[in-house]
Design a protein around this motif. Structure first.
Motif, PDB file in Angstrom:
ATOM      1  N   VAL A 123       0.839  -1.205   0.000  1.00  0.00           N
ATOM      2  CA  VAL A 123       0.000   0.000   0.000  1.00  0.00           C
ATOM      3  C   VAL A 123       0.872   1.251   0.000  1.00  0.00           C
ATOM      4  N   LEU A 124       1.888   1.279   0.864  1.00  0.00           N
ATOM      5  CA  LEU A 124       2.776   2.444   0.902  1.00  0.00           C
ATOM      6  C   LEU A 124       3.480   2.634  -0.436  1.00  0.00           C
ATOM      7  N   GLN A 125       3.910   1.532  -1.055  1.00  0.00           N
ATOM      8  CA  GLN A 125       4.591   1.628  -2.343  1.00  0.00           C
ATOM      9  C   GLN A 125       3.640   2.091  -3.439  1.00  0.00           C
ATOM     10  N   ALA A 126       2.386   1.632  -3.391  1.00  0.00           N
ATOM     11  CA  ALA A 126       1.403   2.045  -4.398  1.00  0.00           C
ATOM     12  C   ALA A 126       1.112   3.540  -4.301  1.00  0.00           C
ATOM     13  N   LEU A 127       1.213   4.091  -3.081  1.00  0.00           N
ATOM     14  CA  LEU A 127       0.944   5.509  -2.866  1.00  0.00           C
ATOM     15  C   LEU A 127       2.225   6.347  -2.887  1.00  0.00           C
ATOM     16  N   ASN A 128       3.343   5.725  -3.283  1.00  0.00           N
ATOM     17  CA  ASN A 128       4.639   6.415  -3.364  1.00  0.00           C
ATOM     18  C   ASN A 128       5.079   6.997  -2.022  1.00  0.00           C
ATOM     19  N   VAL A 129       4.780   6.266  -0.944  1.00  0.00           N
ATOM     20  CA  VAL A 129       5.241   6.649   0.389  1.00  0.00           C
ATOM     21  C   VAL A 129       6.446   5.778   0.734  1.00  0.00           C
ATOM     22  N   ARG A 130       7.614   6.361   0.745  1.00  0.00           N
ATOM     23  CA  ARG A 130       8.826   5.631   1.115  1.00  0.00           C
ATOM     24  C   ARG A 130       9.452   6.335   2.317  1.00  0.00           C
ATOM     25  N   PRO A 131       9.162   5.853   3.514  1.00  0.00           N
ATOM     26  CA  PRO A 131       9.648   6.551   4.705  1.00  0.00           C
ATOM     27  C   PRO A 131      11.145   6.341   4.928  1.00  0.00           C
ATOM     28  N   ASP A 132      11.731   7.266   5.655  1.00  0.00           N
ATOM     29  CA  ASP A 132      13.096   7.061   6.129  1.00  0.00           C
ATOM     30  C   ASP A 132      13.128   6.033   7.241  1.00  0.00           C
ATOM     31  N   LEU A 133      11.997   5.911   7.963  1.00  0.00           N
ATOM     32  CA  LEU A 133      11.917   4.948   9.050  1.00  0.00           C
ATOM     33  C   LEU A 133      10.469   4.519   9.233  1.00  0.00           C
ATOM     34  N   LEU A 134      10.266   3.204   9.432  1.00  0.00           N
ATOM     35  CA  LEU A 134       8.954   2.664   9.762  1.00  0.00           C
ATOM     36  C   LEU A 134       8.954   2.277  11.233  1.00  0.00           C
ATOM     37  N   HIS A 135       7.970   2.763  11.970  1.00  0.00           N
ATOM     38  CA  HIS A 135       7.884   2.567  13.424  1.00  0.00           C
ATOM     39  C   HIS A 135       6.634   1.733  13.724  1.00  0.00           C
ATOM     40  N   GLY A 136       6.839   0.489  14.137  1.00  0.00           N
ATOM     41  CA  GLY A 136       5.736  -0.411  14.448  1.00  0.00           C
ATOM     42  C   GLY A 136       5.417  -0.411  15.927  1.00  0.00           C
ATOM     43  N   HIS A 137       4.125  -0.622  16.241  1.00  0.00           N
ATOM     44  CA  HIS A 137       3.662  -0.565  17.626  1.00  0.00           C
ATOM     45  C   HIS A 137       2.912  -1.841  17.986  1.00  0.00           C
ATOM     46  N   ASP A 138       3.474  -2.592  18.912  1.00  0.00           N
ATOM     47  CA  ASP A 138       2.896  -3.810  19.468  1.00  0.00           C
ATOM     48  C   ASP A 138       2.773  -4.921  18.408  1.00  0.00           C
ATOM     49  N   TRP A 139       2.300  -6.085  18.862  1.00  0.00           N
ATOM     50  CA  TRP A 139       2.422  -7.290  18.043  1.00  0.00           C
ATOM     51  C   TRP A 139       1.696  -7.169  16.710  1.00  0.00           C
ATOM     52  N   GLN A 140       0.627  -6.393  16.660  1.00  0.00           N
ATOM     53  CA  GLN A 140      -0.130  -6.276  15.412  1.00  0.00           C
ATOM     54  C   GLN A 140       0.706  -5.642  14.300  1.00  0.00           C
ATOM     55  N   ALA A 141       1.779  -4.943  14.673  1.00  0.00           N
ATOM     56  CA  ALA A 141       2.681  -4.325  13.691  1.00  0.00           C
ATOM     57  C   ALA A 141       3.985  -5.097  13.533  1.00  0.00           C
ATOM     58  N   GLY A 142       4.090  -6.278  14.160  1.00  0.00           N
ATOM     59  CA  GLY A 142       5.332  -7.042  14.062  1.00  0.00           C
ATOM     60  C   GLY A 142       5.624  -7.523  12.655  1.00  0.00           C
ATOM     61  N   LEU A 143       4.584  -8.011  11.948  1.00  0.00           N
ATOM     62  CA  LEU A 143       4.815  -8.543  10.600  1.00  0.00           C
ATOM     63  C   LEU A 143       5.170  -7.448   9.596  1.00  0.00           C
ATOM     64  N   PRO A 144       4.446  -6.306   9.539  1.00  0.00           N
ATOM     65  CA  PRO A 144       4.873  -5.269   8.592  1.00  0.00           C
ATOM     66  C   PRO A 144       6.272  -4.742   8.892  1.00  0.00           C
ATOM     67  N   LEU A 145       6.643  -4.714  10.176  1.00  0.00           N
ATOM     68  CA  LEU A 145       8.002  -4.282  10.495  1.00  0.00           C
ATOM     69  C   LEU A 145       9.024  -5.284   9.958  1.00  0.00           C
ATOM     70  N   ALA A 146       8.719  -6.589  10.104  1.00  0.00           N
ATOM     71  CA  ALA A 146       9.628  -7.598   9.570  1.00  0.00           C
ATOM     72  C   ALA A 146       9.788  -7.451   8.064  1.00  0.00           C
ATOM     73  N   HIS A 147       8.683  -7.253   7.344  1.00  0.00           N
ATOM     74  CA  HIS A 147       8.760  -7.079   5.892  1.00  0.00           C
ATOM     75  C   HIS A 147       9.518  -5.805   5.536  1.00  0.00           C
ATOM     76  N   ALA A 148       9.333  -4.750   6.318  1.00  0.00           N
ATOM     77  CA  ALA A 148      10.062  -3.508   6.049  1.00  0.00           C
ATOM     78  C   ALA A 148      11.553  -3.714   6.224  1.00  0.00           C
TER      79      ALA A 148
END
Length: 455
Positions: free
Chosen positions: A109-134
């Motif tokens: 989704v971020l790539q489709a919207l041309n959002v490329r952050p300098d840093l991705l900050h995940g919060h709690d277990w629900q964000a563990g998988l997107p952080l791993a992929h990042a």
């Protein structure tokens, strides 16, 4: 600096607890400091707000995805819509599978919207998988533990295909945990740096008592300099007794009496001082200790409890509400929460562990003195000369601390001094936000703040 926060809830659009408050307040302050901030969370069927749809498409391994956008306070909020979230409420028994789908959708989704952050900050277990992929995609990452007890575990043999992770990631050094997939562990393993929400909790979770089986990994992260504690702040605009629309506004200690009168009238209480509780009804929060201590507490206090959760604790408090000195309202009630903070004299938090806690900060800002167990963020925020702290873990320990508070209440000069010291404390998000930006800067090598914010 471009930063993306990923979490399961964000106030006022979706909220069940403190995580939603953090993902509202921290990004807003970062935006004021010159950071380009985006927050990504699920598009729940019960979402409060109407996002504008900005993208729709298929994501490999996930299926149909739609994305909505809202902008508020200088922050861009993106809501990821999936079939798994088209049902009432936020959380359900199949959440590991649901948040795996969410996690796999975040980067596309971020790539489709041309959002490329300098840093991705995940919060709690629900964000563990997107952080791993990042991390696996070469992005810089930070991960925050808000509550280590909740880890997002599921049988690995069944859940393996939900993740989209490479085979090598499923060993003991990866996301495997005693035969389960563990999404909290995914965040810990793959993050460039891990924070938690108070310095004391960061130390506690490296011990077997508080480490929830992950203490060995957390000790290693500490030795590597990859684990630290940054105390949460408080949204001081939302929680301000001078302007709060849900109460009789006041400045200093003088105005509390009118709010106490409102609370007494609402629940038919007598003129004894009021001990307030606004809490999730769970053993973590020590609510069983509170219930067992009630025979002692009602000798000195009116007790007003607001909260929902464990059915057995709910039933016990419902029974106690027959006592004229006990009032109990189940569930969430934002207006009543404000009235309790303003109208109560003291506020009980007998938590067995408390990563940070916001209620004690709110209480002190409203001139309501906390009675807290010495753990986690309660240690870091409640000074001895303001609140009342106890180290034990029994109903008697809580009752003794409340008795100490009751004796102090009778000395009006001492009580007023405590109230004024508590109301003068600064729990704003300014300092925590700058600590996070310093971390981002160290991880990315990019200036975190705009030149204007540095002046």
């Amino acid at each position: 600096m471009r930063a993306v926060h990923v979490g399961s809830e964000v106030f006022p659009f979706s909220r069940s607890g403190g995580l939603g408050d953090v993902l509202a307040a921290l990004p807003a302050v970062q935006a004021r400091l010159g950071v380009d901030v985006t927050v990504v969370s699920p598009w729940y069927a019960s979402l409060a707000g109407t996002p504008r749809e900005v993208w729709r498409g298929d994501v490999f391994g996930v299926g149909a995805v739609r994305v909505g956008e809202l902008r508020e306070g200088g922050v861009r909020f993106l809501f990821v819509g999936l079939a798994e979230f088209d049902r009432p409420g936020l959380y359900h028994p199949d959440d590991v599978e649901r948040f795996c789908a969410f996690g796999r959708a975040v980067l596309p989704v971020l790539q489709a919207l041309n959002v490329r952050p300098d840093l991705l900050h995940g919060h709690d277990w629900q964000a563990g998988l997107p952080l791993a992929h990042a991390h696996l995609s070469g992005w810089r990452t930070a991960f925050t533990i808000h509550n280590l007890q909740y880890q997002g575990r599921w049988n690995l043999a069944e859940a393996r295909g939900w993740t989209g992770l490479p085979d090598w990631a499923f060993g003991p050094e990866g996301v495997e945990f005693f035969g389960d997939l563990n999404l909290m562990k995914a965040g810990l393993v793959f993050a460039d740096h891990v924070t938690t929400v108070s310095p004391t909790y960061a130390r506690e979770i490296t011990t077997p008592q508080y480490g929830e089986g992950l203490d060995g990994l957390l000790v290693r992260l500490t030795l590597e300099g990859r684990l630290s504690g940054i105390l949460n702040g408080l949204d001081q605009e939302r929680w301000d007794p001078r302007t709060d629309p849900d109460i009789h506004p006041y400045v200093g200690a003088e105005g509390k009496a009118a709010n106490g009168d409102v609370l007494r009238a609402e629940f038919g209480l007598d003129d004894a001082p009021i001990l307030g509780v606004v809490s999730r009804l769970a053993e973590q929060k020590g609510m069983d200790l509170l219930i067992e201590a009630l025979p002692d507490l009602v000798a000195d206090w009116n007790v007003v409890v607001l909260g929902g959760g464990d059915p057995l604790l709910t039933a016990a408090l419902t029974g106690w509400a027959q006592n004229p000195r006990v009032a109990f309202v189940g569930g969430l009630n934002e207006g009543l929460a404000h009235r309790i903070y303003a109208g109560a004299d003291a506020f009980a938090m007998p938590s067995r562990f408390e990563p940070c806690g916001l209620s004690q900060m709110i209480a002190m800002r409203y001139g309501t003195l906390p009675v807290v167990r010495e753990t986690g963020g309660l240690v870091d925020t409640v000074p001895h000369d303001v609140g009342f702290r106890f180290a034990g873990e029994t109903p008697g320990d809580l009752a003794a601390a409340c008795r100490e508070a009751r004796f102090a209440f009778d000395d009006r000069t001492e009580w007023r001094a405590r109230v004024e010291r508590g109301m003068a404390l600064d729990f704003s998000w300014e300092s925590p936000a700058r600590h996070y930006l310093a971390l981002y800067e160290r991880l990315t090598g990019i200036s975190a703040e705009s030149p204007a914010a540095r002046r």
